[in-house]
Motif scaffolding. Structure first.
Motif, short mmCIF file in Angstrom:
data_model
loop_
_atom_site.label_atom_id
_atom_site.label_comp_id
_atom_site.label_asym_id
_atom_site.label_seq_id
_atom_site.Cartn_x
_atom_site.Cartn_y
_atom_site.Cartn_z
N TRP A 33 0.81 -1.04 0.05
CA TRP A 33 -0.01 -0.08 -0.11
C TRP A 33 0.89 1.23 -0.02
O TRP A 33 1.94 1.24 0.51
N GLU A 34 0.22 2.61 -0.54
CA GLU A 34 1.00 3.68 -0.53
C GLU A 34 1.51 4.10 1.02
O GLU A 34 2.55 4.50 1.34
N ASN A 35 0.50 3.76 1.94
CA ASN A 35 0.80 4.33 3.28
C ASN A 35 -0.25 3.56 3.89
O ASN A 35 -1.45 3.80 4.16
N LYS A 36 0.42 2.52 4.76
CA LYS A 36 -0.36 2.09 5.89
C LYS A 36 -0.49 2.81 7.13
O LYS A 36 -0.96 2.13 8.10
N GLU A 37 -0.15 3.81 7.17
CA GLU A 37 -0.22 4.65 8.51
C GLU A 37 -1.46 5.66 8.75
O GLU A 37 -1.82 5.93 9.35
N LYS A 38 -2.09 5.37 7.20
CA LYS A 38 -3.32 6.37 7.31
C LYS A 38 -4.46 5.76 8.28
O LYS A 38 -4.47 4.56 8.48
N ARG A 39 -5.13 6.63 8.73
CA ARG A 39 -6.21 6.00 9.45
C ARG A 39 -7.33 5.30 8.90
O ARG A 39 -7.60 4.38 9.63
N THR A 40 -7.74 5.34 7.80
CA THR A 40 -8.72 4.46 6.99
C THR A 40 -8.04 3.08 7.03
O THR A 40 -8.56 1.97 7.08
N PHE A 41 -6.63 3.30 6.72
CA PHE A 41 -5.99 1.62 6.50
C PHE A 41 -6.08 0.88 7.96
O PHE A 41 -6.70 -0.41 8.18
N LYS A 42 -5.75 1.67 9.08
CA LYS A 42 -5.58 1.27 10.32
C LYS A 42 -7.25 0.65 10.87
O LYS A 42 -7.26 -0.40 11.53
N GLU A 43 -8.09 1.43 10.49
CA GLU A 43 -9.36 1.40 10.92
C GLU A 43 -9.96 -0.05 10.18
O GLU A 43 -10.80 -0.98 10.71
N ALA A 44 -9.76 -0.23 8.74
CA ALA A 44 -10.01 -1.46 8.25
C ALA A 44 -9.23 -2.57 8.68
O ALA A 44 -9.96 -3.53 8.86
N ALA A 45 -8.01 -2.60 8.91
CA ALA A 45 -7.43 -3.80 9.76
C ALA A 45 -8.14 -3.98 10.78
O ALA A 45 -8.05 -5.31 11.31
N ARG A 46 -8.38 -3.08 11.73
CA ARG A 46 -9.11 -3.29 12.84
C ARG A 46 -10.42 -4.11 12.96
O ARG A 46 -10.68 -4.92 13.52
N LEU A 47 -11.17 -3.47 11.65
CA LEU A 47 -12.57 -3.86 11.65
C LEU A 47 -12.75 -5.22 11.06
O LEU A 47 -13.40 -6.33 11.33
N LEU A 48 -11.73 -5.72 10.25
CA LEU A 48 -11.54 -6.91 9.36
C LEU A 48 -11.27 -7.94 10.55
O LEU A 48 -11.60 -8.98 10.69
N ALA A 49 -10.18 -7.49 11.76
CA ALA A 49 -10.04 -8.51 12.48
C ALA A 49 -11.25 -8.82 13.55
O ALA A 49 -11.27 -9.96 14.02
N ALA A 50 -11.88 -7.72 13.75
CA ALA A 50 -13.09 -7.89 14.65
C ALA A 50 -14.13 -8.77 14.04
O ALA A 50 -14.90 -9.59 14.68
N ALA A 51 -14.30 -8.44 12.54
CA ALA A 51 -15.35 -9.15 11.83
C ALA A 51 -14.85 -10.71 11.70
O ALA A 51 -15.75 -11.75 12.09
N ARG A 52 -13.65 -11.22 11.67
CA ARG A 52 -13.23 -12.45 11.90
C ARG A 52 -13.56 -13.18 13.18
O ARG A 52 -13.81 -14.28 13.15
N GLU A 53 -13.48 -12.42 14.26
CA GLU A 53 -13.66 -12.78 15.61
C GLU A 53 -15.12 -12.85 16.00
O GLU A 53 -15.62 -13.10 17.10
N GLY A 54 -16.05 -12.34 15.17
CA GLY A 54 -17.30 -12.03 15.40
C GLY A 54 -18.07 -10.73 16.20
O GLY A 54 -18.95 -10.69 16.54
N GLY A 55 -16.79 -9.91 16.44
CA GLY A 55 -17.33 -8.93 17.11
C GLY A 55 -17.66 -7.59 16.23
O GLY A 55 -17.64 -6.40 16.73
N CYS A 56 -17.68 -7.85 14.83
CA CYS A 56 -18.13 -6.70 13.92
C CYS A 56 -18.95 -7.20 12.69
O CYS A 56 -18.50 -8.37 12.39
N LYS A 57 -19.84 -6.65 12.17
CA LYS A 57 -20.68 -7.25 10.87
C LYS A 57 -19.59 -7.14 9.73
O LYS A 57 -18.95 -6.08 9.50
N PRO A 58 -19.41 -8.41 9.29
CA PRO A 58 -18.65 -8.41 7.98
C PRO A 58 -18.85 -7.39 6.81
O PRO A 58 -17.84 -6.82 6.36
N GLN A 59 -20.01 -6.96 6.80
CA GLN A 59 -20.25 -5.99 5.78
C GLN A 59 -19.74 -4.50 6.14
O GLN A 59 -19.24 -3.91 5.32
N VAL A 60 -19.68 -4.19 7.27
CA VAL A 60 -19.09 -3.00 7.75
C VAL A 60 -17.52 -2.92 7.65
O VAL A 60 -16.96 -1.96 7.13
N ALA A 61 -16.91 -4.26 7.88
CA ALA A 61 -15.43 -4.30 7.81
C ALA A 61 -15.12 -4.26 6.30
O ALA A 61 -14.28 -3.71 5.97
N PHE A 62 -15.91 -5.01 5.39
CA PHE A 62 -15.50 -4.87 3.99
C PHE A 62 -15.61 -3.51 3.46
O PHE A 62 -14.90 -3.09 2.85
#
Length: 95
Positions: A33-62
């Motif tokens: 990625w051009e910049n893995k420090e951007k807020r949206t990148f970090k938020e996506a990573a956090r939500l994808l991990a939460a979705a995998r663990e059942g703590g977030c809706k997959p649609q929101v993470a995607f």
């Protein structure tokens, strides 16, 4: 069968990847990625991990993943399939 309509992203190194699931999106975060420090990148990573663990809706993470990719101009256009075009026409005729 994939959980989401596929999107295609182009990494900073030019490599293409089609993403249509939480697992594939997490894998894509490991690409160039051009910049893995951007807020949206970090938020996506956090939500994808939460979705995998059942703590977030997959649609929101995607959606968060798509937002991060869009912000870094990584989304590539994907031709719609003939079946999807037919479905769209059918829905339009019902409205």
């Amino acid at each position: 069968m994939s959980a989401f309509l596929p999107i295609r992203i182009r990494f900073a190194d030019g490599r293409l990847m089609q993403v249509s699931s939480i697992c594939e999106a997490e894998k894509a975060l490991g690409g160039r990625w051009e910049n893995k420090e951007k807020r949206t990148f970090k938020e996506a990573a956090r939500l994808l991990a939460a979705a995998r663990e059942g703590g977030c809706k997959p649609q929101v993470a995607f959606q968060a993943f798509k937002r991060a990719a869009r912000e870094q101009s990584m989304l590539q256009s994907v031709k719609r399939s003939s079946a999807l075009k037919m479905y769209d026409e059918l829905v339009r005729s019902l409205c």
